[in-house]
Design an enzyme around this catalytic site. Structure first.
Site, PDB file in Angstrom:
ATOM      1  CG  ASN A  46       5.059  -8.580   6.825  1.00 59.70           C
ATOM      2  OD1 ASN A  46       4.795  -9.470   7.623  1.00 59.70           O
ATOM      3  ND2 ASN A  46       4.684  -7.329   6.982  1.00 59.70           N
ATOM      4  NE  ARG A  79       6.403  -6.605  10.818  1.00 60.71           N
ATOM      5  CZ  ARG A  79       5.128  -6.338  11.039  1.00 60.71           C
ATOM      6  NH1 ARG A  79       4.235  -6.546  10.103  1.00 60.71           N
ATOM      7  NH2 ARG A  79       4.749  -5.838  12.185  1.00 60.71           N
ATOM      8  CG  HIS A 118       4.451  -0.631  15.219  1.00 63.15           C
ATOM      9  ND1 HIS A 118       3.447  -0.023  15.958  1.00 63.15           N
ATOM     10  CD2 HIS A 118       3.839  -1.377  14.286  1.00 63.15           C
ATOM     11  CE1 HIS A 118       2.280  -0.395  15.477  1.00 63.15           C
ATOM     12  NE2 HIS A 118       2.478  -1.232  14.462  1.00 63.15           N
ATOM     13  CG  HIS A 150       3.977   3.031  13.308  1.00 63.70           C
ATOM     14  ND1 HIS A 150       4.749   2.860  12.187  1.00 63.70           N
ATOM     15  CD2 HIS A 150       2.849   2.306  13.101  1.00 63.70           C
ATOM     16  CE1 HIS A 150       4.121   2.058  11.332  1.00 63.70           C
ATOM     17  NE2 HIS A 150       2.964   1.711  11.875  1.00 63.70           N
ATOM     18  N   GLY A 208      -0.865   3.750  12.461  1.00 66.29           N
ATOM     19  CA  GLY A 208      -1.465   3.078  11.301  1.00 66.29           C
ATOM     20  C   GLY A 208      -2.685   2.328  11.795  1.00 66.29           C
ATOM     21  NE  ARG A 214      -3.873  -5.173  17.430  1.00 64.79           N
ATOM     22  CZ  ARG A 214      -2.755  -4.849  16.779  1.00 64.79           C
ATOM     23  NH1 ARG A 214      -1.915  -3.958  17.271  1.00 64.79           N
ATOM     24  NH2 ARG A 214      -2.473  -5.440  15.641  1.00 64.79           N
ATOM     25  N   GLY A 220       0.120   5.516   8.362  1.00 61.48           N
ATOM     26  CA  GLY A 220      -0.965   6.032   7.505  1.00 61.48           C
ATOM     27  C   GLY A 220      -1.667   7.241   8.094  1.00 61.48           C
ATOM     28  CB  ILE A 221      -3.345   7.865  11.345  1.00 59.73           C
ATOM     29  CG1 ILE A 221      -4.374   6.768  11.050  1.00 59.73           C
ATOM     30  CG2 ILE A 221      -3.969   9.046  12.073  1.00 59.73           C
ATOM     31  CD1 ILE A 221      -4.940   6.084  12.302  1.00 59.73           C
ATOM     32  N   GLY A 222      -0.546   9.128  10.883  1.00 59.22           N
ATOM     33  CA  GLY A 222       0.436  10.158  11.250  1.00 59.22           C
ATOM     34  C   GLY A 222       0.945  10.947  10.059  1.00 59.22           C
ATOM     35  CG  ASN A 277      -1.413   9.939   4.524  1.00 61.34           C
ATOM     36  OD1 ASN A 277      -0.716  10.534   3.724  1.00 61.34           O
ATOM     37  ND2 ASN A 277      -1.327   8.632   4.713  1.00 61.34           N
ATOM     38  CD  GLU A 330       6.771  -0.986   9.377  1.00 61.69           C
ATOM     39  OE1 GLU A 330       6.826  -1.790  10.306  1.00 61.69           O
ATOM     40  OE2 GLU A 330       5.698  -0.593   8.884  1.00 61.69           O
TER      41      GLU A 330
HETATM   42  P1  AMP Z   1      -1.272   1.963   7.779  1.00 64.95           P
HETATM   43  O1  AMP Z   1      -1.580   0.763   8.649  1.00 64.95           O
HETATM   44  O2  AMP Z   1       0.014   2.645   8.129  1.00 64.95           O
HETATM   45  O3  AMP Z   1      -1.429   1.696   6.309  1.00 64.95           O
HETATM   46  O4  AMP Z   1      -2.413   3.051   8.114  1.00 64.95           O
HETATM   47  C1  AMP Z   1      -3.771   2.782   7.927  1.00 64.95           C
HETATM   48  C2  AMP Z   1      -4.577   3.902   8.567  1.00 64.95           C
HETATM   49  O5  AMP Z   1      -4.187   5.160   7.996  1.00 64.95           O
HETATM   50  C3  AMP Z   1      -6.080   3.761   8.327  1.00 64.95           C
HETATM   51  O6  AMP Z   1      -6.789   4.055   9.525  1.00 64.95           O
HETATM   52  C4  AMP Z   1      -6.332   4.841   7.298  1.00 64.95           C
HETATM   53  O7  AMP Z   1      -7.640   5.331   7.366  1.00 64.95           O
HETATM   54  C5  AMP Z   1      -5.363   5.893   7.759  1.00 64.95           C
HETATM   55  N1  AMP Z   1      -5.171   6.931   6.730  1.00 64.95           N
HETATM   56  C6  AMP Z   1      -4.589   6.828   5.532  1.00 64.95           C
HETATM   57  N2  AMP Z   1      -4.715   8.013   4.853  1.00 64.95           N
HETATM   58  C7  AMP Z   1      -5.412   8.863   5.659  1.00 64.95           C
HETATM   59  C8  AMP Z   1      -5.874  10.206   5.558  1.00 64.95           C
HETATM   60  N3  AMP Z   1      -5.640  10.925   4.475  1.00 64.95           N
HETATM   61  N4  AMP Z   1      -6.556  10.742   6.612  1.00 64.95           N
HETATM   62  C9  AMP Z   1      -6.802  10.010   7.714  1.00 64.95           C
HETATM   63  N5  AMP Z   1      -6.384   8.738   7.871  1.00 64.95           N
HETATM   64  C10 AMP Z   1      -5.707   8.168   6.868  1.00 64.95           C
END
Ligand code: AMP
Length: 413
Positions: free
Chosen positions: A30, A105, A194, A222, A224, A255, A345-347, A349, A399
């Site tokens: 990627n 990718r 995505h 999704h 992140g 964004r 990441g957000i969804g 965690n 992915e």
């Molecule tokens: P990604 O691009 O999928 O790696 O996601 C990155 C995003 O996920 C960032 O905004 C991180 O702060 C968020 N993230 C990762 N872990 C957590 C968590 N435990 N609580 C809230 N946001 C998280």
């Protein structure tokens, strides 16, 4: 990255016996403008053998970091370019591994690519033609393709497009209500991004529910650094929030997502800004960062909000409300809604963001189970919703694994 660690089967958790023959593996690449992410996935058991990132390429600060099993390692590569970084990466490959294909990718395949394809001169030229639609991404992806073809001249190379999964959108979903000839002559339409992640989590949700994907209506979110949601029925994408570019749709790290397009003329008149300056603000200074004035990182914002930071709270409120609003809107694309799936990441965690979003989805019958939400989903399904309410799942995306599967399937056709 959530492919299972080296030698461990994702299905059984059992150790793979060390085979005498070379282990066939797919290398996933990627490539960004000055970075390359890589992952090596064994094809026999879909195991992650190696993953890493080379960044700041072309500068004296160029570095490579990688994960080999559980060990994290890094080294500096002053002045290394992409080809040098790939050679360096080859040095990391275990001796008993044979790279049978390279999966790339590629961000934008426009209408030219509705599936992954094996790279040849014609495909390269076609990806180049799509560059006008993704001027930041496609040239970097092409550089990665060319570098990998130089470094692995005898290995098949496959392009997997972020946009391909969304090529099933009906016209009513992909057309903007602008002069039709903009679509015909300039390709102005919703493409969506995505796609690899949406496709992976949809099939994984079906697997976890023990139902054929063909029988399900799903909304996948999704979330992140970039965020998008998609409505998927019968395994086909019916609508999605990102558009001509990844700027449209949900609130993201930096964004803006959806805005009134006349805002650009308004700000140009108010501040004397160029279009380029305004686009920079919408792409890099907006979203969670712009609203909070603090960070684009959701973890930081959740912590700050818990400590009483009012604008962090505001950014979270806007993020969750806009997500709920888009999920509701996407339901119009479906004839049935079997589950809402959170990933990224957000969804995956943030129980906090899922809970806030769910509060605005009560009309769709959403009610999360706080105990299941706290543990990011009940194994094995990932359910976070109360029994008898609209099913909501947390499904980690993967992915790289999806790209490896796609690459293998192109090789086998
Ligand atoms: P990604 O691009 O999928 O790696 O996601 C990155 C995003 O996920 C960032 O905004 C991180 O702060 C968020 N993230 C990762 N872990 C957590 C968590 N435990 N609580 C809230 N946001 C998280």
């Amino acid at each position: 990255m959530s492919v299972s660690p080296s030698n461990t089967s994702p299905a059984t958790g059992s150790r793979e016996p060390a085979p005498a023959d070379p282990r066939p593996a797919i290398l996933i690449i990627n490539c960004g403008s000055s970075s390359v992410k890589f992952a090596l996935i064994g094809t026999r058991r879909e195991t992650l053998i190696l993953s890493g990132l080379a960044e700041r390429l072309g500068s004296p600060e160029a570095t490579m970091s990688w994960k080999d099993g559980e060990a994290k390692k890094a080294k500096s590569l002053p002045g290394a370019d992409l080809i040098a970084a790939l050679h360096e990466m080859i040095g990391l490959l275990p001796g008993n591994v044979q790279v049978v294909a390279v999966g790339h990718r590629v961000v934008h395949g426009a209408e030219a690519f509705s599936h992954s394809v094996r790279i040849d001169a014609e495909v390269l030229a076609s990806i180049e033609r799509c560059s006008a639609l993704a001027p930041l991404h496609n040239p970097a992806n092409l550089a990665g393709l060319r570098a990998a073809m130089t470094v692995f001249p005898d290995t098949p190379q496959v392009a997997v497009f972020d946009t391909a999964f969304h090529q099933t959108l009906p016209q009513r979903a992909y057309l903007y209500a602008v002069p039709y000839e903009w679509y015909q002559t300039d390709g102005v339409r919703r493409y969506g991004f995505h796609g690899t992640s949406h496709r992976y989590v949809a099939s994984e949700a079906a697997r976890r529910l023990g139902q054929p994907l063909e029988s399900l209506g799903l909304i996948t979110a999704h979330l992140g650094n970039g965020c998008s949601a998609a409505a998927i029925e019968g395994g086909r994408c019916m609508d999605t929030t990102m558009g001509l570019s990844p700027l449209e749709g949900l609130v993201m790290g930096t964004r803006s997502g959806d805005i009134d397009p006349s805002l650009q003329e308004f700000m140009a008149a108010r501040r004397g800004w160029s279009l380029e300056r305004i686009m920079r603000a919408l792409n890099r200074e907006s979203g969670l960062l712009g609203l909070s004035g603090l960070s684009n990182d959701m973890r930081t914002l959740v912590e700050a909000a818990e400590g009483g930071h009012a604008r962090a709270q505001l950014a979270i409120d806007v993020f969750a409300y806009r997500l709920a609003k888009s999920i509701s809107a996407l339901s119009a694309a479906l004839t049935r809604l079997d589950a809402i799936v959170f990933t990224g990441g957000i969804g995956e965690n943030s129980k906090f963001i899922r809970a806030r979003t769910a509060e605005s989805l009560q009309v769709l019958g959403v009610a999360l189970d706080p105990a299941l939400n706290d543990v990011h989903g009940e194994p094995p399904s990932g359910r976070v919703s109360q029994t008898g309410t609209r099913l909501c799942l947390v499904v980690p995306t993967n992915e790289e694994l999806m790209i490896a599967r796609e690459t293998l399937s192109v090789l086998n056709t």
